[in-house]
Design a protein around this motif. Sequence first.
Motif, mmCIF file in Angstrom:
data_model
loop_
_atom_site.group_PDB
_atom_site.id
_atom_site.type_symbol
_atom_site.label_atom_id
_atom_site.label_comp_id
_atom_site.label_asym_id
_atom_site.label_seq_id
_atom_site.Cartn_x
_atom_site.Cartn_y
_atom_site.Cartn_z
ATOM 1 N N THR A 125 0.840 -1.210 0.000
ATOM 2 C CA THR A 125 0.000 0.000 0.000
ATOM 3 C C THR A 125 0.873 1.257 0.000
ATOM 4 O O THR A 125 0.630 2.195 -0.774
ATOM 5 C CB THR A 125 -0.954 -0.022 1.210
ATOM 6 O OG1 THR A 125 -1.773 -1.185 1.100
ATOM 7 C CG2 THR A 125 -1.824 1.217 1.266
ATOM 8 N N SER A 170 2.278 1.586 -3.440
ATOM 9 C CA SER A 170 1.272 1.982 -4.429
ATOM 10 C C SER A 170 0.886 3.457 -4.234
ATOM 11 O O SER A 170 0.732 4.216 -5.203
ATOM 12 C CB SER A 170 0.086 1.018 -4.303
ATOM 13 O OG SER A 170 -1.113 1.627 -4.547
ATOM 14 N N ARG A 212 -1.639 -4.007 -6.663
ATOM 15 C CA ARG A 212 -2.222 -3.324 -5.483
ATOM 16 C C ARG A 212 -2.878 -1.999 -5.920
ATOM 17 O O ARG A 212 -3.978 -1.645 -5.488
ATOM 18 C CB ARG A 212 -1.108 -3.075 -4.464
ATOM 19 C CG ARG A 212 -1.473 -2.437 -3.154
ATOM 20 C CD ARG A 212 -2.241 -3.346 -2.209
ATOM 21 N NE ARG A 212 -3.667 -3.168 -2.307
ATOM 22 C CZ ARG A 212 -4.574 -4.012 -1.808
ATOM 23 N NH1 ARG A 212 -4.215 -5.110 -1.192
ATOM 24 N NH2 ARG A 212 -5.854 -3.776 -1.943
#
Length: 265
Positions: free
Chosen positions: A69, A72, A101
């Motif tokens: 995360t 990303s 992701r």
Amino acid sequence: MAVSVGGTAFDLSGPEGAPVVALIHGLGLTRQSTWGDIAPVLAQRFRVLSYDLCGHGQSALPADGSDLTVLSEQLIALMDELGIGQAALVGFSLGGMINRRCAMDHAARVSALVVLNSPHERGLALQQQVEAAARDAGAGGPEATIDAALARWFTADFHRDHPDAVADIRRVVLANDPANYALHRRVLAEGVSELIRPKVAISHPTLVMTSELDTGSTPAMARTIASEISGAETIIVPGLKHLGLIERPEQFTAPMLEFLALRAG
Ligand SMILES: O=C(O)CC1=CCC(=O)O1
């Protein structure tokens, strides 16, 4: 090279106004070492964004840990800052985990996905090996895993015929901050679990490629990734290992160009 407000080093090339293709490199590598031969070819037709992952190359270390995360969101923040609404995301290895992701969390920002030599469900024995490599990197940094990695990444012919190119990659990997390298080796090891049978369906046009002799991101994994994304295509490049895209870049650029020409707009 430019640096974003968030500390991400990036290059932007190719015709302004053309569809954007963002290139995401893998663990321990950099934008230049991974995409140096590929970005100029794509930039003949696309606006190409390449950047260094958090703590890699010339980008700042992650502020507070890292996971798929965080990685990303690094790309989305960079796209926000550059005014890029949507891009086709091409990710190699760890980069092919980050782009998946991103497709799940920011579907509207992604026009298409190209997943290159990227891992998926490993099976117990391989998962244990990858976790052991992450522990070794935790204790000894990139030095601890580099010889095994270079043997896994390049064919024997390439080691024999291009020792300077192999030495360049060794230098790039050994230049990593040891703690940051170990942190991202853990992301590579543990992150696949959130990509298997994805909870949020990915429905973007997708091309999944890997190399026939890639033992960590195998042809079977590539086919499984594709089977979980509706309509995804799979290409297996013969005779190459994990870093086939450095050994024979044209084997990757030709199918990517064909795919992106139809789907990246
Ligand atoms: O070390 C490996 O074989 C796996 C790997 C290389 C680059 C990346 O992202 O993962």
